[in-house]
Design an enzyme around this catalytic site. Structure first.
Site, PDB file in Angstrom:
ATOM      1  N   LYS A  48     107.763  49.508  48.562  1.00  9.84           N
ATOM      2  CA  LYS A  48     106.913  48.352  48.838  1.00  9.84           C
ATOM      3  C   LYS A  48     107.648  47.049  48.547  1.00  9.84           C
ATOM      4  O   LYS A  48     108.363  46.934  47.552  1.00  9.84           O
ATOM      5  CB  LYS A  48     105.640  48.455  47.990  1.00  9.84           C
ATOM      6  CG  LYS A  48     104.607  47.368  48.245  1.00  9.84           C
ATOM      7  CD  LYS A  48     103.351  47.626  47.411  1.00  9.84           C
ATOM      8  CE  LYS A  48     102.296  46.569  47.612  1.00  9.84           C
ATOM      9  NZ  LYS A  48     101.058  46.845  46.838  1.00  9.84           N
TER      10      LYS A  48
ATOM     11  N   SER B  12      96.862  46.813  49.422  1.00 10.34           N
ATOM     12  CA  SER B  12      97.984  45.960  49.784  1.00 10.34           C
ATOM     13  C   SER B  12      99.222  46.760  50.172  1.00 10.34           C
ATOM     14  O   SER B  12     100.171  46.229  50.719  1.00 10.34           O
ATOM     15  CB  SER B  12      98.335  45.047  48.599  1.00 10.34           C
ATOM     16  OG  SER B  12      98.752  45.820  47.468  1.00 10.34           O
TER      17      SER B  12
ATOM     18  N   SER C   7      94.666  49.375  46.091  1.00 10.36           N
ATOM     19  CA  SER C   7      95.778  49.228  47.039  1.00 10.36           C
ATOM     20  C   SER C   7      96.580  50.491  47.319  1.00 10.36           C
ATOM     21  O   SER C   7      97.471  50.473  48.159  1.00 10.36           O
ATOM     22  CB  SER C   7      96.731  48.135  46.544  1.00 10.36           C
ATOM     23  OG  SER C   7      96.069  46.909  46.458  1.00 10.36           O
TER      24      SER C   7
END
Length: 438
Positions: free
Chosen positions: A70, A140, A164
């Site tokens: 990420k 996210s 998330s």
């Protein structure tokens, strides 16, 4: 090209019998990215060629496994933009995040950086849901969930501060694991709300989730339980006082049936006011900490930040120390209450992962309502991609255990997967083991 190897274990078995080259999986993932990335847009940065292999790591558990990271996690080989779209950017990091170093030491191959929402909060990135590119993949950790769902990598890492990991796993139809808070070091990971931020990962099988857990923590190999006989599974979604979507109710009922058929005893739970207040308290903790963690970024870039992020930071500025302390005391009390429930009533809890299917549109990332309280408690949560909604999109459920019972949680989930082929392994919407790649 040989068929996609399936799990990490089966990949290593093929390596040992010379049925595959160590870079085979990497090249298959690269081909899948080339084919699907124009539609899915899961990546912020990609390696242009495979990293150099260290053959002395050949006996490591993640040797040759392509992995996505990420874009709030520092890497020396790829730039980091923290989901800002470029107004904040680091072309290089002096050192990898602790997680990335551990992965490399275990033989993993970093494929690139996956899309994050802005500072891992609300403002969406460019990623689309691989099952329907007109829908959000969630946030996210949007790029990581979508990349795994699309078969671009077998494993991708994300973070969870509210919902998330679990929500995008549900929306994209993959396994998403948020371990006990602080299981993995957050060194080199952009903070948002340090009391909540938790590193997790996505995969297409429970087996791979467990393999990564054992590799990074030093835990023993996790095996499925022989049966779920004697295992008590409670059913409770937090908050419990909301009107649940009919699709979610149906999928939860299906999960109960699978657990029951596997031998588990299904238990109804009422966890009381100590637990029910946590959704609101999570918002207090997140806003208070985010306002202080992102103080410098807000001062310099508030005019470029997404309006929802600015709103949260400014809300955090209005929260005083006493209110924050009250929220943290409520969490401590709730953790004790929940641990007592796990000690005396249940081994695990089944709960909703999301409020429904992935919504249409990519201007928002969906609602984290059913994840917030569990994140605040710091308990391990695993999304099981068990069902579909009325529009044919994935819907998952969470399996939750007490803090530091991650191994038991994954053993129970592995047993469920053995008994339920529908959740045993998830292939991508455009699967790699098609005739074209066989």
């Amino acid at each position: 090209m040989p068929a996609e190897p399936g799990t990490i274990t089966s990949f290593h078995q093929r390596l040992k019998t010379s049925q595959m080259d160590v870079l085979t999986w990497w090249h298959q993932c690269a081909d899948q990215i080339q084919q699907l990335e124009p539609d899915v847009s899961a990546w912020e940065a990609l390696a242009t060629e495979p990293p150099r292999l260290d053959k002395t790591l050949a006996d490591q558990p993640l040797y040759g496994v392509p992995i996505g990271i990420k874009d709030i996690i520092d890497t020396v080989d790829h730039p980091t933009m923290w989901g800002t779209g470029g107004y904040l950017r680091s072309s290089t990091s002096l050192v990898d995040a602790s997680l990335v170093t551990l992965l490399k030491q275990r033989g993993a191959l970093i494929m690139g950086k996956t899309v994050s929402t802005e500072f891992a909060y609300y403002t969406p990135g460019k990623t689309r849901n691989p099952h329907d590119i007109e829908r959000t993949p969630g946030g996210s950790s949007s790029g990581s969930a979508a990349a795994v769902a699309a078969g671009m990598v077998p494993i991708a890492f994300g973070t969870q501060t509210a919902g998330s990991m679990i929500r995008p796993a549900s929306y994209c139809g993959v396994f998403g694991f948020k371990p006990t808070y602080n299981t993995l070091s957050a060194g080199g990971v952009r903070g948002f709300a340090p009391s909540l931020d938790t590193i997790g990962w996505f995969a297409r099988s429970v087996e791979d989730i467990a393999t990564v857990f054992s590799s990074l923590t030093g835990a023993e190999d996790i095996q499925p339980l022989d049966s779920l006989a004697g295992i008590r599974i409670g059913v409770f979604s937090l908050p419990s006082n909301t009107m649940m979507d009919a699709d979610v109710q149906r999928v939860l009922a299906e999960a109960e049936q699978v657990a029951s058929q596997a031998g588990a005893e299904i238990v109804s739970l009422d966890l009381g006011d100590d637990i029910e207040c946590l959704v609101e308290q999570q918002q207090v903790v997140m806003a208070y900490e985010a306002a202080r963690t992102l103080a410098s970024e807000y001062k310099k870039f508030s005019d470029q930040m997404g309006p929802k992020l600015v709103e949260l930071i400014e809300e955090g500025h209005t929260i005083g120390w006493r209110r924050y302390c009250d929220a943290m005391r409520a969490v401590a009390k709730a953790r004790q209450s929940l641990s007592q429930v796990f000690a005396t009533q249940v081994d695990a809890i089944l709960a909703a992962s999301a409020t429904g299917e992935a919504p249409l549109g990519i201007k928002a990332t969906g609602d984290s309502l059913y994840c917030r309280g569990w994140t605040l408690l710091g308990v391990p949560c695993l999304n099981l991609p068990i069902g579909k909604g009325s529009a044919g999109m994935p819907i998952g459920v969470q399996l939750i255990a007490d803090r530091w019972a991650d191994e038991h949680l994954l053993a129970m989930a592995s047993s469920l997967a053995v008994n339920a082929p529908a959740i045993s392994s998830k292939t991508s919407p455009k699967t790699q083991d098609s005739p074209e790649s066989a």
